[in-house]
Scaffold this active site. Structure first.
Site, PDB file in Angstrom:
ATOM      1  N   VAL B  15       0.830  -1.205   0.000  1.00  0.00           N
ATOM      2  CA  VAL B  15       0.000   0.000   0.000  1.00  0.00           C
ATOM      3  C   VAL B  15       0.867   1.260   0.000  1.00  0.00           C
ATOM      4  O   VAL B  15       0.388   2.358  -0.285  1.00  0.00           O
ATOM      5  CB  VAL B  15      -0.951  -0.019   1.229  1.00  0.00           C
ATOM      6  CG1 VAL B  15      -0.251   0.487   2.478  1.00  0.00           C
ATOM      7  CG2 VAL B  15      -2.221   0.791   0.961  1.00  0.00           C
ATOM      8  N   SER B  16       2.157   1.116   0.304  1.00  0.00           N
ATOM      9  CA  SER B  16       3.056   2.259   0.469  1.00  0.00           C
ATOM     10  C   SER B  16       3.978   2.454  -0.728  1.00  0.00           C
ATOM     11  O   SER B  16       4.779   1.569  -1.057  1.00  0.00           O
ATOM     12  CB  SER B  16       3.901   2.041   1.737  1.00  0.00           C
ATOM     13  OG  SER B  16       5.156   2.660   1.647  1.00  0.00           O
ATOM     14  N   PRO B  17       3.881   3.595  -1.406  1.00  0.00           N
ATOM     15  CA  PRO B  17       4.733   3.832  -2.570  1.00  0.00           C
ATOM     16  C   PRO B  17       6.211   3.989  -2.207  1.00  0.00           C
ATOM     17  O   PRO B  17       7.087   3.619  -2.975  1.00  0.00           O
ATOM     18  CB  PRO B  17       4.178   5.125  -3.169  1.00  0.00           C
ATOM     19  CG  PRO B  17       3.486   5.818  -2.039  1.00  0.00           C
ATOM     20  CD  PRO B  17       2.956   4.732  -1.151  1.00  0.00           C
ATOM     21  N   SER B  19       7.615   2.350   0.135  1.00  0.00           N
ATOM     22  CA  SER B  19       8.074   0.968   0.314  1.00  0.00           C
ATOM     23  C   SER B  19       8.496   0.384  -1.027  1.00  0.00           C
ATOM     24  O   SER B  19       9.466  -0.379  -1.101  1.00  0.00           O
ATOM     25  CB  SER B  19       6.950   0.088   0.888  1.00  0.00           C
ATOM     26  OG  SER B  19       6.761   0.308   2.250  1.00  0.00           O
TER      27      SER B  19
END
Lengths: 252, 252
Positions: B15-17, B19
């Site tokens: 869900v984390s760009p 990341s």
């Protein structure tokens, strides 16, 4: 030749340890990259107020991380950062307004370069962020300036100048200019809603609007970089090579 | 030889760009540095809740900056990030819980490496953070897994497994392990008070407790790095050389 040099403005305040990291790195690279570095002493207190930045909630893990992060960065960058014993008093009760006005006065009087601005700024950081010494009293500013190579008579004149309306206004203007540097292109406004939610609960890399702030003028456009962790991107942006925080050593 | 390899655990959530940036860089460097990269799929929603992280105030300049920052990083890192049309729906209404359970299931079943975990994770990022596609429905997870090279029967089994108590507990454990990785040495607790005030109004680089989170095991000690902007420090920490976000290109 001179026309191909990229201009980089560096906004900073000696109250900020991360500004110190950015300052030393940019001062090292001014002799390595084909840039015209413009030192822009400003007042971080005014930035925080002007940007509407709010204190984050107290998240213990975050503070623990920042402690370690700053310590590791200082070692890696070879900048002798050592937090003052009472940082609250040093940063908020005493603050940096008189110190940054003094730096602005040094800049106002200096001709033919900014060596004095650079050295006085560094001596002030050495006091607050390395030696736990005062930076608010005239005697403190005087001591820093003398260490930076200024004469007693110059210092006396600068102390007087630093409390003038002229210099107060100059520091206000610089601070306002930093605030007015928003980010590059125009289409980004459509993303405000998006990034509001991104910061609400996604990740991890939240840049408050603060210092250091590097404004790179490239092809008529200002590219703005916050913090002391975007040097590699800055290099890429201006078509130069990042060689780590100590480029002189890298060249040997 | 094997004993000299440094272990790096990389905690992430699709869900984390940010990341995604960290994931691609570490996957590139696993073949360049003498490291044993351990992919640690986890659940960012649980991290934010578990760390007590609070939403920051709405600071327009900060959001504008983050937009530009992510865009510049994606270009420089050569990761095809493109925000979904309705990020709020994608990230918070729909979220990544089923997706990360699915990745945990892939990891549970994979033997002899983590190529499937890597590729399934990448395909999920491609869906949510590049193509604006769903990652919550079984059909979506199936499509991502097939693109990553898994067979229809494998996918069917993994979908079933991903809703089992075994896998739910596994993801919870990984998330808890990420939360439990605080920073290095013990003496830093004395600075909590200090850094509380530092974040109150100083600076600029506030790391929420989030993802990506890289835990480097060096000489029996765990060094923790948040975010996708400490690779140079990570390299320094493990005694390797940082060659930019595309080390293969750097080596040509």
């Amino acid at each position: 030749m001179a026309s191909s040099r990229k201009v980089i403005e560096l906004f900073y305040d000696v109250v900020s340890p991360y500004s110190w990291l950015g300052f030393e790195v940019m001062c090292r690279y001014r002799n390595v990259w084909n840039i015209d570095l413009k030192l822009r002493p400003a007042f971080l207190g005014g930035i925080m107020q002007g940007s509407g930045n709010k204190p984050p909630g107290q998240v213990p893990n975050k503070f623990l991380y920042m402690t370690t992060d700053l310590h590791r960065l200082a070692q890696y960058f070879q900048v002798p950062i050592s937090p003052p014993a009472d940082p609250f008093e040093a940063m908020f009760e005493k603050g940096s307004l008189s110190a940054m006005r003094f730096v602005a006065a040094v800049q106002e009087r200096e001709v033919g370069g900014d060596k004095q601005v650079e050295q006085v700024s560094r001596e002030l950081w050495m006091r607050i962020w390395s030696q736990d010494k005062d930076i608010t009293q005239p005697a403190s500013l005087s001591e820093a300036a003398m260490k930076a190579g200024l004469s007693a008579s110059e210092v006396e004149e600068l102390l007087k100048l630093s409390t003038s309306k002229e210099i107060k206004d100059k520091l206000k203007r610089s601070t306002q200019e930093a605030l007015d540097h928003r980010c590059g292109s125009g289409h980004q406004y459509q993303y405000i809603h998006f990034f509001h939610y991104l910061t609400l609960s996604l990740y991890s890399f939240i840049q408050a609007f603060g210092f250091p702030l590097a404004v790179c003028h490239v092809n008529g456009k200002a590219e703005v970089f916050f913090g002391s962790d975007r040097f590699e991107l800055i290099a890429h942006c201006i078509g130069e090579k990042w060689m780590g925080p100590q480029p002189a050593a890298a060249k040997l």
